[in-house]
Design an enzyme around this catalytic site. Structure first.
Site, short mmCIF file in Angstrom:
data_model
loop_
_atom_site.label_atom_id
_atom_site.label_comp_id
_atom_site.label_asym_id
_atom_site.label_seq_id
_atom_site.Cartn_x
_atom_site.Cartn_y
_atom_site.Cartn_z
N HIS A 7 0.83 -1.21 0.00
CA HIS A 7 0.00 0.00 0.00
C HIS A 7 0.86 1.25 0.00
O HIS A 7 2.04 1.21 0.31
CB HIS A 7 -0.97 0.04 1.19
CG HIS A 7 -0.32 0.03 2.55
ND1 HIS A 7 -0.03 -1.13 3.23
CD2 HIS A 7 0.08 1.05 3.36
CE1 HIS A 7 0.52 -0.81 4.40
NE2 HIS A 7 0.61 0.50 4.49
N HIS A 79 3.88 7.16 3.71
CA HIS A 79 4.83 6.05 3.56
C HIS A 79 4.36 5.09 2.47
O HIS A 79 3.21 5.15 2.04
CB HIS A 79 5.03 5.29 4.88
CG HIS A 79 3.82 4.57 5.41
ND1 HIS A 79 2.94 5.13 6.29
CD2 HIS A 79 3.36 3.32 5.18
CE1 HIS A 79 1.99 4.27 6.59
NE2 HIS A 79 2.21 3.15 5.92
N GLU A 130 7.69 1.12 4.98
CA GLU A 130 7.18 0.09 5.88
C GLU A 130 7.41 -1.25 5.16
O GLU A 130 7.21 -1.35 3.95
CB GLU A 130 5.68 0.31 6.11
CG GLU A 130 5.00 -0.72 6.99
CD GLU A 130 3.50 -0.46 7.17
OE1 GLU A 130 2.91 0.32 6.37
OE2 GLU A 130 2.92 -1.01 8.11
CO CO Z 1 1.22 1.34 6.25
#
Ligand code: CO
Length: 134
Positions: A7, A79, A130
């Site tokens: 994502h 992020h 991440e």
């Molecule tokens: Co995230």
């Protein structure tokens, strides 16, 4: 080492307005808002055919994204999340390569209840990264 883009997370000042942009203007499949008190965020998932966009808004006191919104009052990309097969092996590889893992370096359950770690933006082209074990 990294696999799919899981994502892209975008912090927004107004979740309803952001959901409208993705649902109406862009014609995407958009979830209802979901409160994640453990993470200090309310999130809306935008489900695209090959990945997700997560719209994030601070929830409660001490939200980890409150400061981001102060610095970026109209919101912005926060992020990107890459999938890995084995998060501890990925962490050890990254540390051996000189990358900095944020926090104490121990994976924690992320927004999808799968273990995640965050990596220092200065080591990744100015982008908070991440990694999530899938
Ligand atoms: Co995230």
């Amino acid at each position: 080492m990294i696999g799919n883009l899981n994502h892209v997370a975008i912090v927004v000042p107004d979740l309803t307005a952001a959901a409208d942009v993705y649902r109406k203007t862009l014609g995407a499949d958009v979830s209802e808002p979901i409160d994640l008190p453990d993470h200090g965020v309310t999130t809306i998932f935008v489900n695209l055919p090959n990945t997700k966009i997560e719209l994030l808004h601070p929830l409660g006191e001490g939200s980890p994204i409150a400061k981001f919104l102060e610095t970026n009052p109209s919101g912005g990309m926060h992020h990107i999340c890459y999938e890995v097969d084995d998060i501890r092996a990925a962490r050890d590889h990254l540390v051996a390569e000189g990358a900095r893992v944020l926090g104490d370096g121990e994976p924690r359950p992320g927004a999808h209840d799968k273990p995640v770690l965050f990596l220092h933006p200065k080591d990744f082209c100015g982008t908070l990264v991440e990694i999530e074990q899938v």
